[in-house]
Write a protein that holds these residues in place. Structure first.
Motif, PDB file in Angstrom:
ATOM      1  N   ILE B  38       3.490  -0.028   2.783  1.00  0.00           N
ATOM      2  CA  ILE B  38       2.051  -0.301   2.810  1.00  0.00           C
ATOM      3  C   ILE B  38       1.342   0.958   3.270  1.00  0.00           C
ATOM      4  N   GLY B  39       0.025   0.936   3.379  1.00  0.00           N
ATOM      5  CA  GLY B  39      -0.704   2.091   3.891  1.00  0.00           C
ATOM      6  C   GLY B  39      -1.687   2.663   2.902  1.00  0.00           C
ATOM      7  N   HIS B  42      -5.577   1.694   4.649  1.00  0.00           N
ATOM      8  CA  HIS B  42      -5.720   1.713   6.099  1.00  0.00           C
ATOM      9  C   HIS B  42      -7.047   2.351   6.467  1.00  0.00           C
ATOM     10  N   PHE B 325       0.964  -9.928   7.753  1.00  0.00           N
ATOM     11  CA  PHE B 325       1.873  -8.984   8.404  1.00  0.00           C
ATOM     12  C   PHE B 325       3.135  -9.708   8.848  1.00  0.00           C
ATOM     13  N   GLU B 358      -3.482  -4.101   6.910  1.00  0.00           N
ATOM     14  CA  GLU B 358      -3.555  -2.714   7.330  1.00  0.00           C
ATOM     15  C   GLU B 358      -4.812  -2.401   8.117  1.00  0.00           C
TER      16      GLU B 358
ATOM     17  N   PHE C  84       8.596  -3.652  11.537  1.00  0.00           N
ATOM     18  CA  PHE C  84       7.223  -3.274  11.200  1.00  0.00           C
ATOM     19  C   PHE C  84       6.408  -3.020  12.461  1.00  0.00           C
ATOM     20  N   GLU C  88       4.859   0.656  13.670  1.00  0.00           N
ATOM     21  CA  GLU C  88       3.433   0.823  13.879  1.00  0.00           C
ATOM     22  C   GLU C  88       3.145   1.393  15.260  1.00  0.00           C
ATOM     23  N   PHE C 104      10.541   4.360   9.284  1.00  0.00           N
ATOM     24  CA  PHE C 104       9.679   4.921   8.256  1.00  0.00           C
ATOM     25  C   PHE C 104       9.302   6.360   8.552  1.00  0.00           C
ATOM     26  N   LEU C 108       4.427   4.924   7.657  1.00  0.00           N
ATOM     27  CA  LEU C 108       4.046   3.531   7.375  1.00  0.00           C
ATOM     28  C   LEU C 108       2.598   3.474   6.923  1.00  0.00           C
ATOM     29  N   TYR C 109       1.688   4.110   7.648  1.00  0.00           N
ATOM     30  CA  TYR C 109       0.289   4.093   7.268  1.00  0.00           C
ATOM     31  C   TYR C 109      -0.159   5.424   6.693  1.00  0.00           C
ATOM     32  N   ARG C 110       0.646   6.475   6.793  1.00  0.00           N
ATOM     33  CA  ARG C 110       0.341   7.807   6.253  1.00  0.00           C
ATOM     34  C   ARG C 110      -1.010   8.309   6.710  1.00  0.00           C
TER      35      ARG C 110
END
Lengths: 127, 359, 144
Positions: B38-39, B42, B325, B358, C84, C88, C104, C108-110
């Protein structure tokens, strides 16, 4: 239990009735009462306290105390009506009708008329 | 034994409403493993607490998601009210329940339309969203907006509904109930729909407990867990039992959500009959000091808000744990052993709301 | 009428070295993992591991106070779906979690900035500390 062609009665009924959609913009839209579209100000009552500028979530309102002007950027306004809730003089109101699309973003300014002279109120639009 | 290959799925796919990426390890059209990623949307909403005080944060939290937006604002307000020990008046609690249950009807109708589009039945998708337009018209007439309502504040509600509006809601609900009864015959009893939904993506009750799944996704496997049992707002006076099923496949998840629509219509009728008179908001004095965990049943499942304050006008920490989530590990488990053609339906059956996930 | 449940909410403070034992105890009692989250106050991390009972909806939280560079083991071997939450926490706050099952590695959120939710002066301090440790290790290897 299952059988075939359960959707057929609905499909046949829709085949013979008129469409549900509104031919906008040829036909006008009727907004219900209380719909939130844009903010208008009654400049007579405004005391330029700056409360609406502090609480606006996007920062769309700017207030100039000395020049007594109130400027709003129509394209940043979300029509959340938080400024209407917080104004101490209740001079802001939310009306229906959304902002029409355009090619550039512009702001609208309302000036309070000065107290000595009597002249009509000015409304400037800056590009 | 066949050769294994990796097929990427998403983020752009006609079946998905929101972008999610899956790496599928495939052997001869059967999936061995799935790794999610995911992402893509965001926005960093949790870092806005340093810039907006606790009253203005309601407007930010409401915009976490477009489908369940009312419940997000309501959960945040209830969390702050629990920290500051504010007693919300009875009429405001009933108004929040009525809007919350209508928000649940809207969300389930939207999901049913997307499911019909997922297995290729576009006419059914249009008919379901035509019913949803009636619900959006009710929202615009009572709250002012179609998708984002902005009627919650710390201490109560901003707008009231007089008896004319409540009678209008009852009339429209009769019409909506008649139309959903026509549509449900196709969703539940049509032969081609059943042959695509029955028997795929089965999860047992033990697997649901091990993977901590929430919402209608878990209730379709036999788990009786619903946060409306906690008795907050108006639920302590209403007749309510959670709807469960024992099959655990995609057909059971569809059936649970269709029956929840009818249950929500009955709950709204009962609440409108019992709504008390009085004020709609309570005065708020001082600043919040303390921390709390707040749990509310949103349309997709259980959401947990962690709010931490320490006597200032700005909140210290806000953490939103959304239901999608929590359901992502369950999705990866249902994908093991499935056919490649069923991946779209399985992803849709958890009701993915990736912008909630996100934030 | 609905049969209302009155859950008990409690919070227990534990040490970082007891974490794995306590989490295993909660799992054997039949509770499910609800959420894991991190917060930052006064130069320390506060981690909260929350568990929930499916019958009577009790809510139990385990609270761990960590220094900024302290290591903590991952619970993903006991509870596989915790990956997850832990990824995070590692990406947003820079918590030093070791041995995650599916790591990751900050993708994960880049996000462009590293550890965006820490205040800027702490972020700089941690980066300088990690750089100096890496240089010291590189120096020792060259001497051999």
């Amino acid at each position: 239990m299952s059988s075939i062609m359960k959707f057929a009665p609905i499909a046949l009924k829709n085949f013979f009735s008129k469409p549900v959609t509104v031919k906008y913009p040829a036909e006008p839209i009727i907004y219900p009462e209380g719909s939130r579209g844009h903010v208008v100000i009654d400049s007579e009552q405004c005391i330029s306290c700056g409360m609406c500028q502090r609480v606006c979530p996007t920062g769309a309102i700017t207030v100039d105390r000395e020049a007594k002007t109130w400027t709003i950027n129509r394209f940043d306004c979300l029509a959340c009506a938080y400024c209407v809730l917080k104004c101490p003089k209740k001079c802001l109101e939310i009306k229906e009708g959304y902002q029409a699309p355009g090619k550039t973003k512009y702001s609208e300014t309302c000036t309070k008329e000065p107290e000595e002279k009597i002249e009509p109120e000015e409304k400037k639009e800056e590009n | 034994m066949g050769k294994r290959s990796i097929i990427p799925y998403g983020p752009q796919h006609p079946v998905l409403p929101e972008p999610i990426h899956l790496d599928l390890v495939v052997e001869d059209e059967r999936i061995i493993e799935a790794i999610p990623s995911i992402g893509f949307v965001h926005r960093g909403l949790e870092s806005l607490i340093t810039k907006k005080d606790y009253n203005a944060m309601v407007y930010v939290v409401e915009r976490t998601c477009g489908i369940c937006s009312f419940m997000h604002g309501m959960t945040y307000c209830e969390g702050i009210e629990q920290i500051m020990n504010i007693e919300v008046p009875g009429r405001a609690m009933y108004l929040r329940t009525i809007w919350g249950e209508m928000s649940r009807i809207h969300s389930h109708l939207l999901w049913l339309g997307l499911l019909a589009d997922g297995y290729g039945f576009e006419s059914l998708f249009y008919q379901t969203w035509r019913i949803r337009e009636k619900v959006l018209d009710i929202f615009e007439a009572t709250t002012g907006g179609r998708v984002i309502f902005s009627v919650n504040k710390v201490g109560g509600c901003i707008r009231d509904m007089n008896q004319d509006k409540l009678n209008m809601i009852l009339r429209e609900l009769d019409d909506i109930e008649k139309k959903v009864k026509e549509i449900q015959k196709t969703f539940l009893f049509d032969y081609s729909v059943q042959s695509r939904l029955k028997g795929i993506g089965i999860l047992t009750k033990e697997q649901v407990h091990d993977l901590s799944c929430v919402g209608p996704f878990a209730r379709a496997s036999g788990l009786d867990m619903d946060m409306r049992y906690l008795g907050k707002d108006a639920y302590k006076d209403l007749e309510f039992h959670a709807i469960t099923s024992n099959d655990g496949d995609c057909y059971a998840r569809c059936e649970v959500r269709v029956r929840e629509i009818f249950q929500s219509i009955d709950l709204i009728r009962e609440a409108i009959g019992k709504i008390p008179d009085g004020e709609i908001d309570a005065p708020v004095k001082g600043l919040p000091n303390g921390e709390t965990f707040m749990r509310v049943e949103q349309p997709r499942g259980e959401a947990i808000y962690y709010i931490k304050t320490s006597g200032k006008a700005f909140v210290d920490r806000l953490r939103i744990r959304t239901p999608t989530f929590a359901n992502l590990p369950g999705l990866c488990e249902t994908l093991k052993g499935a056919n490649l053609a069923d991946v779209g339906l399985l992803v849709l059956s958890i009701d993915p709301c990736i912008s909630c996930t996100e934030r | 009428m609905v049969d209302i449940k009155n859950p008990v909410e409690s919070c227990e403070v534990i040490e970082a070295k007891d974490l794995l034992v306590k989490v295993l105890e909660k799992k054997k009692e039949g509770l499910r993992l609800s959420q894991i989250c991190a917060a930052y106050t006064d130069g320390k991390y506060e981690l909260s591991y929350s568990f929930e009972n499916e019958e009577n909806f009790d809510f139990v939280t385990l609270r761990v106070y960590l220094e900024l560079e302290e290591e903590i083991p991952s619970v993903s071997e006991i509870l596989p779906h915790a990956v997850f939450y832990e990824n995070e926490m590692k990406e947003l706050y820079g918590v030093n979690i070791k041995m995650i099952n599916l790591d990751f590695e900050n993708k994960l959120y880049r996000i462009k900035t590293k550890t965006p939710l820490l205040p800027p002066e702490e972020r700089k301090r941690i980066e300088d500390a990690r750089k100096s440790i890496a240089e010291a290790e590189g120096g020792i290897k060259e001497e051999d």
